[in-house]
Write an enzyme that holds these catalytic residues in place. Sequence first.
Site, PDB file in Angstrom:
ATOM      1  N   PRO A   1       0.835  -1.204   0.000  1.00 55.36           N
ATOM      2  CA  PRO A   1       0.000   0.000   0.000  1.00 55.36           C
ATOM      3  C   PRO A   1       0.869   1.253   0.000  1.00 55.36           C
ATOM      4  CG  PRO A   1       0.003  -1.002   2.171  1.00 55.36           C
ATOM      5  CD  PRO A   1       0.736  -1.945   1.271  1.00 55.36           C
ATOM      6  N   LYS A   2       0.438   2.267  -0.744  1.00 60.00           N
ATOM      7  CA  LYS A   2       1.158   3.541  -0.803  1.00 60.00           C
ATOM      8  C   LYS A   2       0.461   4.539   0.115  1.00 60.00           C
ATOM      9  CE  LYS A   2       3.668   7.016  -2.155  1.00 60.00           C
ATOM     10  NZ  LYS A   2       3.136   7.915  -1.096  1.00 60.00           N
ATOM     11  N   PHE A   3       1.116   4.862   1.240  1.00 60.98           N
ATOM     12  CA  PHE A   3       0.524   5.778   2.216  1.00 60.98           C
ATOM     13  C   PHE A   3       0.719   7.226   1.801  1.00 60.98           C
ATOM     14  CE2 PHE A   3       0.888   1.914   4.667  1.00 60.98           C
ATOM     15  CZ  PHE A   3      -0.255   1.930   5.435  1.00 60.98           C
TER      16      PHE A   3
END
Length: 309
Positions: free
Chosen positions: A29-31
């Site tokens: 996941p790309k925060f």
Amino acid sequence: MSVPRPPVKVAAAESVTVLPRGAGLAYEPKFDGHRMVVFRVSGEVLLQARSGRIVTAAFPDLAEAAARLPDGTVLDGEVVVWRDGRTDFAAVQKRAAATPGRAPGLARSLPASYAAFDLLAAGGEDLRRLAYAKRRERLVALVGPLGPPLQPVPMTLDVTEAETWFETLPAIGVEGLVVKRLDQTYRSGARTWRKLRHTSSRDAAVVGFTGGAARPAALVLVLPDDDTPVVSSPLPPALRSQAAVALTGRVGAGTGTAVAPGLGEIGYRMVEPGLTAEVEQRTTRHTVTTVVRLRLPEEMDSPTGIDQV
């Protein structure tokens, strides 16, 4: 090879419009936060922003946590601040802009979390030449037992699970997915990863403006994953009026320079942190950042396994 020392150029991702598939791929996941390299070397902790700036003083809580790492460790990852069950980019920017005097208070009111997604060095050994799969294994073994606020970012090899993350995690501030090959080395400064964003728009922190405060010509913005200020395209009349109201009481005495598309660096007036804007980016000869709308502070009021602190 010796342990990397700051400034380190970080690996980057190329944007794609379709989720890559196939054997040997990992999905993370790309925060929506700030890129940060954590150094625990020679008995000292240093925190480096993507631009190369040392920002240790702005994040005393993360510096204290990083002191628990074994000497000779270098991590790459993302700083986030959780508020009301989702990441808050405006809060991260407020932390990053804090003076040494204000930083301890903000660390208490807006505690930061660090999602580590790569291990560049361990035990005094430079690991960037190793495959991602080996670096990931060592990252989890090293950082996993420490617990918040330092944690390894979740990762899956299952494309179906990755698709579920992509569809459901925007609700907590995850802007998309980063895809990496398991056999890939860490290439500083190269765009060897792939990044799929959920939408073409995202939030950016407003750090300044050009023109007059009563009629701003453009906004100066800091985008997630980068701390280099950029100048937006000229604001349309309606947004100029809204920006003038939003900036009331926020204009500081400081000035700076930022990159304007096609113009190079230009000067701007700084503003107090806390204001964000929804922006879109497109690239022709230059990358153009367009403000879609302003987000006022009152608007800014886990499935991944990342604990919220």
